[in-house]
Design a protein around this motif. Structure first.
Motif, PDB file in Angstrom:
ATOM      1  N   MET A  20       0.837  -1.162   0.000  1.00 20.09           N
ATOM      2  CA  MET A  20       0.000   0.000   0.000  1.00 20.09           C
ATOM      3  C   MET A  20       0.894   1.241   0.000  1.00 20.09           C
ATOM      4  O   MET A  20       1.810   1.355   0.793  1.00 20.09           O
ATOM      5  N   VAL A  21       0.578   2.173  -0.892  1.00 25.29           N
ATOM      6  CA  VAL A  21       1.343   3.390  -1.013  1.00 25.29           C
ATOM      7  C   VAL A  21       0.463   4.536  -0.512  1.00 25.29           C
ATOM      8  O   VAL A  21      -0.670   4.695  -0.940  1.00 25.29           O
ATOM      9  N   LEU A  22       0.997   5.342   0.387  1.00 27.11           N
ATOM     10  CA  LEU A  22       0.280   6.483   0.941  1.00 27.11           C
ATOM     11  C   LEU A  22       0.813   7.759   0.298  1.00 27.11           C
ATOM     12  O   LEU A  22       2.009   8.034   0.338  1.00 27.11           O
ATOM     13  N   ILE A  23      -0.090   8.519  -0.338  1.00 29.49           N
ATOM     14  CA  ILE A  23       0.311   9.751  -1.001  1.00 29.49           C
ATOM     15  C   ILE A  23      -0.287  10.917  -0.213  1.00 29.49           C
ATOM     16  O   ILE A  23      -1.477  10.952   0.049  1.00 29.49           O
ATOM     17  N   GLN A  24       0.544  11.831   0.147  1.00 26.53           N
ATOM     18  CA  GLN A  24       0.082  13.017   0.862  1.00 26.53           C
ATOM     19  C   GLN A  24       0.251  14.243  -0.030  1.00 26.53           C
ATOM     20  O   GLN A  24       1.269  14.393  -0.694  1.00 26.53           O
ATOM     21  N   LYS A  25      -0.773  15.090  -0.016  1.00 24.81           N
ATOM     22  CA  LYS A  25      -0.707  16.344  -0.755  1.00 24.81           C
ATOM     23  C   LYS A  25      -1.034  17.478   0.207  1.00 24.81           C
ATOM     24  O   LYS A  25      -1.858  17.333   1.085  1.00 24.81           O
ATOM     25  N   LEU A  26      -0.352  18.553   0.021  1.00 21.70           N
ATOM     26  CA  LEU A  26      -0.613  19.742   0.811  1.00 21.70           C
ATOM     27  C   LEU A  26      -1.637  20.583   0.064  1.00 21.70           C
ATOM     28  O   LEU A  26      -1.462  20.914  -1.102  1.00 21.70           O
ATOM     29  N   LEU A  27      -2.709  20.914   0.737  1.00 24.82           N
ATOM     30  CA  LEU A  27      -3.778  21.698   0.133  1.00 24.82           C
ATOM     31  C   LEU A  27      -3.808  23.064   0.809  1.00 24.82           C
ATOM     32  O   LEU A  27      -3.988  23.171   2.014  1.00 24.82           O
ATOM     33  N   ASN A  28      -3.581  24.113   0.049  1.00 21.21           N
ATOM     34  CA  ASN A  28      -3.656  25.478   0.565  1.00 21.21           C
ATOM     35  C   ASN A  28      -5.040  26.044   0.291  1.00 21.21           C
ATOM     36  O   ASN A  28      -5.512  26.013  -0.846  1.00 21.21           O
ATOM     37  N   ILE A  29      -5.668  26.575   1.335  1.00 16.03           N
ATOM     38  CA  ILE A  29      -6.976  27.204   1.198  1.00 16.03           C
ATOM     39  C   ILE A  29      -6.816  28.673   1.546  1.00 16.03           C
ATOM     40  O   ILE A  29      -6.303  29.016   2.612  1.00 16.03           O
ATOM     41  N   THR A  30      -7.243  29.510   0.644  1.00 18.70           N
ATOM     42  CA  THR A  30      -7.184  30.948   0.878  1.00 18.70           C
ATOM     43  C   THR A  30      -8.592  31.454   1.136  1.00 18.70           C
ATOM     44  O   THR A  30      -9.488  31.245   0.321  1.00 18.70           O
ATOM     45  N   TYR A  31      -8.763  32.074   2.284  1.00 19.37           N
ATOM     46  CA  TYR A  31     -10.061  32.630   2.660  1.00 19.37           C
ATOM     47  C   TYR A  31     -10.106  34.101   2.272  1.00 19.37           C
ATOM     48  O   TYR A  31      -9.238  34.882   2.636  1.00 19.37           O
ATOM     49  N   THR A  32     -11.109  34.460   1.503  1.00 14.70           N
ATOM     50  CA  THR A  32     -11.314  35.853   1.134  1.00 14.70           C
ATOM     51  C   THR A  32     -12.696  36.273   1.623  1.00 14.70           C
ATOM     52  O   THR A  32     -13.705  35.735   1.156  1.00 14.70           O
ATOM     53  N   PRO A  33     -12.742  37.188   2.583  1.00 14.91           N
ATOM     54  CA  PRO A  33     -14.046  37.621   3.094  1.00 14.91           C
ATOM     55  C   PRO A  33     -14.857  38.332   2.018  1.00 14.91           C
ATOM     56  O   PRO A  33     -14.308  39.070   1.197  1.00 14.91           O
ATOM     57  N   ASN A  34     -16.154  38.089   2.010  1.00 15.53           N
ATOM     58  CA  ASN A  34     -17.050  38.723   1.045  1.00 15.53           C
ATOM     59  C   ASN A  34     -17.336  40.160   1.442  1.00 15.53           C
ATOM     60  O   ASN A  34     -17.538  40.459   2.625  1.00 15.53           O
ATOM     61  N   LYS A  35     -17.391  41.039   0.457  1.00 11.57           N
ATOM     62  CA  LYS A  35     -17.819  42.413   0.699  1.00 11.57           C
ATOM     63  C   LYS A  35     -19.330  42.413   0.878  1.00 11.57           C
ATOM     64  O   LYS A  35     -20.050  41.730   0.144  1.00 11.57           O
ATOM     65  N   GLN A  36     -19.783  43.166   1.858  1.00  7.22           N
ATOM     66  CA  GLN A  36     -21.209  43.268   2.114  1.00  7.22           C
ATOM     67  C   GLN A  36     -21.564  44.710   2.444  1.00  7.22           C
ATOM     68  O   GLN A  36     -20.713  45.496   2.844  1.00  7.22           O
ATOM     69  N   THR A  37     -22.830  45.038   2.269  1.00  9.00           N
ATOM     70  CA  THR A  37     -23.316  46.386   2.534  1.00  9.00           C
ATOM     71  C   THR A  37     -24.537  46.316   3.434  1.00  9.00           C
ATOM     72  O   THR A  37     -25.370  45.421   3.290  1.00  9.00           O
ATOM     73  N   THR A  38     -24.604  47.247   4.355  1.00 15.90           N
ATOM     74  CA  THR A  38     -25.812  47.400   5.159  1.00 15.90           C
ATOM     75  C   THR A  38     -26.249  48.851   5.066  1.00 15.90           C
ATOM     76  O   THR A  38     -25.578  49.668   4.432  1.00 15.90           O
ATOM     77  N   ASN A  39     -27.359  49.160   5.684  1.00 14.25           N
ATOM     78  CA  ASN A  39     -27.897  50.516   5.617  1.00 14.25           C
ATOM     79  C   ASN A  39     -28.141  51.076   7.006  1.00 14.25           C
ATOM     80  O   ASN A  39     -28.544  50.348   7.915  1.00 14.25           O
ATOM     81  N   ILE A  40     -27.918  52.370   7.142  1.00 13.94           N
ATOM     82  CA  ILE A  40     -28.424  53.123   8.281  1.00 13.94           C
ATOM     83  C   ILE A  40     -29.618  53.877   7.724  1.00 13.94           C
ATOM     84  O   ILE A  40     -29.481  54.687   6.805  1.00 13.94           O
ATOM     85  N   VAL A  41     -30.800  53.560   8.241  1.00 14.51           N
ATOM     86  CA  VAL A  41     -32.040  54.122   7.717  1.00 14.51           C
ATOM     87  C   VAL A  41     -32.605  55.097   8.739  1.00 14.51           C
ATOM     88  O   VAL A  41     -32.842  54.731   9.891  1.00 14.51           O
ATOM     89  N   TYR A  42     -32.799  56.341   8.323  1.00  9.37           N
ATOM     90  CA  TYR A  42     -33.376  57.374   9.176  1.00  9.37           C
ATOM     91  C   TYR A  42     -34.869  57.444   8.877  1.00  9.37           C
ATOM     92  O   TYR A  42     -35.260  57.695   7.743  1.00  9.37           O
ATOM     93  N   LYS A  43     -35.704  57.197   9.914  1.00  8.26           N
ATOM     94  CA  LYS A  43     -37.162  57.185   9.726  1.00  8.26           C
ATOM     95  C   LYS A  43     -37.824  58.190  10.656  1.00  8.26           C
ATOM     96  O   LYS A  43     -37.385  58.377  11.789  1.00  8.26           O
ATOM     97  N   ASP A  44     -38.913  58.790  10.162  1.00 11.80           N
ATOM     98  CA  ASP A  44     -39.669  59.717  10.994  1.00 11.80           C
ATOM     99  C   ASP A  44     -40.633  58.955  11.892  1.00 11.80           C
ATOM    100  O   ASP A  44     -40.675  57.721  11.863  1.00 11.80           O
ATOM    101  N   LYS A  45     -41.404  59.682  12.698  1.00 12.90           N
ATOM    102  CA  LYS A  45     -42.308  59.051  13.667  1.00 12.90           C
ATOM    103  C   LYS A  45     -43.377  58.192  13.005  1.00 12.90           C
ATOM    104  O   LYS A  45     -43.936  57.298  13.627  1.00 12.90           O
TER     105      LYS A  45
END
Length: 130
Positions: free
Chosen positions: A1-26
């Motif tokens: 039995m032959v065991l093969i090992q591979k190195l796996l690099n994972i790069t995490y890139t955070p997603n850009k997101q948008t939220t709102n500040i909403v000004y509302k009257d009474k």
């Protein structure tokens, strides 16, 4: 039995997101919306006091977060309740101290069939008695 090992690099890139500040009257009507950008897993500072619409003020005693957390599921919208700013005008301060037209709330409506605007302003006047 032959065991093969591979190195796996994972790069995490955070997603850009948008939220709102909403000004509302009474009545719950949106007066202004400001966009706030961030990336997943960031904590975004929230300071609605710096961009309150002209002629308005924040209603006191609200629980407005100082920060919001950006999650993979999104970012919560921050709602800020506002009311008309009032200026007291007296004979001693006929201009209300530092009164100017931008301190008044404007309800400008553009007429689509013309290039004109109609504006109405709200101000509170107080008559001094001798």
């Amino acid at each position: 039995m032959v065991l093969i090992q591979k190195l796996l690099n994972i790069t995490y890139t955070p997603n850009k997101q948008t939220t709102n500040i909403v000004y509302k009257d009474k009545d719950g009507q949106t007066i202004k919306t400001d966009k706030v950008d961030g990336k997943t897993d960031e904590t975004i500072p929230v300071d609605p006091t710096k961009d309150v619409p002209a002629g308005w003020k924040i209603i006191p005693d609200q629980k407005i977060p100082e920060t919001v957390k950006v999650t993979p599921d999104g970012v919560p919208t921050v709602v800020v309740k506002i009311e008309h700013k009032t200026i007291t005008v007296t004979p001693e301060t006929p201009e209300g101290g530092h009164f100017n037209r931008q301190d008044l709330s404007s309800n400008g409506k553009h007429h689509q069939d013309s290039n004109s605007y109609n504006h109405s302003y709200q101000a509170r006047w107080q008559q001094a008695r001798n």
